[in-house]
Design a protein around this motif. Structure first.
Motif, short mmCIF file in Angstrom:
data_model
loop_
_atom_site.label_atom_id
_atom_site.label_comp_id
_atom_site.label_asym_id
_atom_site.label_seq_id
_atom_site.Cartn_x
_atom_site.Cartn_y
_atom_site.Cartn_z
N THR A 62 0.83 -1.20 0.00
CA THR A 62 0.00 0.00 0.00
C THR A 62 0.87 1.26 0.00
N ASP A 63 1.92 1.24 0.79
CA ASP A 63 2.85 2.37 0.82
C ASP A 63 3.60 2.51 -0.50
N LEU A 64 3.84 1.37 -1.15
CA LEU A 64 4.56 1.38 -2.43
C LEU A 64 3.74 2.07 -3.51
N VAL A 65 2.48 1.66 -3.68
CA VAL A 65 1.67 2.21 -4.78
C VAL A 65 1.13 3.60 -4.49
N SER A 66 1.23 4.03 -3.23
CA SER A 66 0.83 5.39 -2.90
C SER A 66 2.04 6.33 -2.81
N LYS A 67 3.20 5.78 -3.14
CA LYS A 67 4.46 6.52 -3.19
C LYS A 67 4.96 6.96 -1.82
#
Length: 297
Positions: free
Chosen positions: A230-235
Motif C-alpha cells: 500500500t505504501d509502495l503504490v501510494s508513493k
C-alpha cells in the motif's frame, strides 16, 4: 467473484515471452497491483497468482520491474532459467506463485528473521491436488509459512490449499498438512534447501531452524507485506526499480489509462510457435554430502 484471463505475447520458451493479464471487463491489468489480495469481503481466503504449475521447471515469475508486471521467465547469464530436478523431486512440487498486493519491502528488517525483505510479492505454495495452469488465479486458504533466508534476504514461503480442492475443508492449519499429507512439509524443506545446489550455490538456510509457523503467524506476515505494498503504490515508500503502473488503483499516482496499457502490451510481438525446451531440463541431480551426480533421463 472476479475472473481473470491471460494474453500470451512473444514466443513461448524464449526471452521475449510474456503473459499479460486482463480482468472480466477485458481490460489490461497488473497482476501485482490490480488483482486484490482478498477475492471477496469475507477475508478468509486469499487470491493466488499461479506462476509455475506443479511438476514444471521453468522459473516463471511476475516481472516486478516491467510495466503491467506480466509473467515472464527468469534469466540467468543471458539464458532462460529452469529449476533443476533434485532427486526425488521433479520440477516444483506444488503450484507455485504469489499473493497479489503484497511486497516484501527491502527496507524492512523482519523482527523474526533479522533479515530484510526480498523486494518481491510474497510467495505461495499451493498443496492442492489440481495441477494449475500458468497465469491462473485461484483462491487459497492459508495454512502456515516457512521462513527461507535466500542469500541473506527474508523470503517467506506461504503454505496454502486451493479452496476448490475436494479435501480443502479438512485443512485449517499447518498441522493438518502433517496429518493428511505425511512427508510433504519435510519434502518442502528439502526442496528449498537444495534447489540451487546444482547451480553451484550453497544450501539455503531458514529461520526457526526450518520449522513451519502456523496459520495465524502466516496471515500476520501477509498483512504486513500488504501494508508495505500500500505504501509502495501510494508513493510513501520508494520502490526503486519496481514498476507500479496499474489500471484500477484509483488513488495511486501510478494509475495509467487503458490506451497506455494497450500500447505496453502491443509493444511485444504476438504469440508465436513455441521453441523446444532444452533437453538438459530433464537431467536429474542426486545430492549427497555436498556433492551432486548429474544423470540424464
Amino acid at each position: 467473484m472476479a475472473s481473470y484471463s491471460v494474453e500470451e505475447r512473444g514466443v513461448p520458451n524464449s526471452l521475449e515471452y510474456r503473459l499479460f493479464f486482463k480482468n472480466d471487463k477485458e481490460q489490461y491489468i497488473s497482476p501485482f497491483h490490480d488483482i486484490p489480495m482478498y477475492p471477496d469481503d469475507s477475508k478468509n481466503v486469499f487470491n493466488m497468482i499461479v506462476e509455475v504449475p506443479r511438476w514444471t521447471n521453468a522459473k516463471m515469475e511476475i516481472a516486478t520491474k516491467d510495466s503491467l508486471n506480466p509473467i515472464k521467465q527468469d534469466v540467468k547469464k543471458g539464458e532462460l532459467r529452469y529449476v533443476a530436478n533434485v532427486f526425488p523431486h521433479k520440477g516444483y512440487i506444488w503450484n507455485y506463485g504469489a499473493i497479489p498486493q503484497t511486497w516484501e519491502y527491502p527496507g524492512h528488517k523482519d523482527e523474526n528473521t533479522g533479515c530484510y525483505g526480498d523486494n518481491d510479492p510474497i510467495d505461495v505454495c499451493d498443496i492442492g491436488s489440481k495441477v494449475c495452469t500458468r497465469g491462473e488465479v485461484i483462491q487459497v486458504k492459508v495454512l502456515g509459512t516457512l521462513a527461507l533466508i535466500d542469500e541473506g534476504e527474508t523470503d517467506w514461503k506461504v503454505i496454502a490449499i486451493n479452496i476448490e480442492d475436494p479435501e480443502a475443508a479438512k485443512y485449517n492449519n499447518i498441522d493438518d498438512v502433517r496429518k493428511m499429507k505425511p512427508g510433504y512439509l519435510e519434502a518442502t524443506v528439502d526442496w528449498f534447501t537444495k534447489y540451487k545446489v546444482p547451480d553451484g550455490k550453497p544450501k539455503n538456510q531458514f529461520a526457526f531452524n526450518g520449522e513451519f509457523k502456523d496459520k495465524d503467524f502466516a496471515i500476520k506476515i501477509i498483512k504486513t507485506t500488504h501494508e508495505h505494498w500500500t505504501d509502495l503504490v501510494s508513493k510513501k515508500k520508494d520502490g526503486g526499480g519496481i514498476n507500479c503502473a496499474n489500471t484500477t488503483v484509483s488513488d495511486s499516482p501510478f494509475c495509467i489509462s487503458q490506451e497506455c496499457a494497450k500500447t505496453t502490451v502491443e509493444a511485444v510481438a504476438p504469440c508465436g510457435t513455441a521453441k523446444p525446451i532444452p533437453p538438459k531440463v530433464d537431467e536429474w541431480f542426486y545430492y549427497q554430502k555436498n556433492q551432486e551426480l548429474k544423470v540424464n533421463v
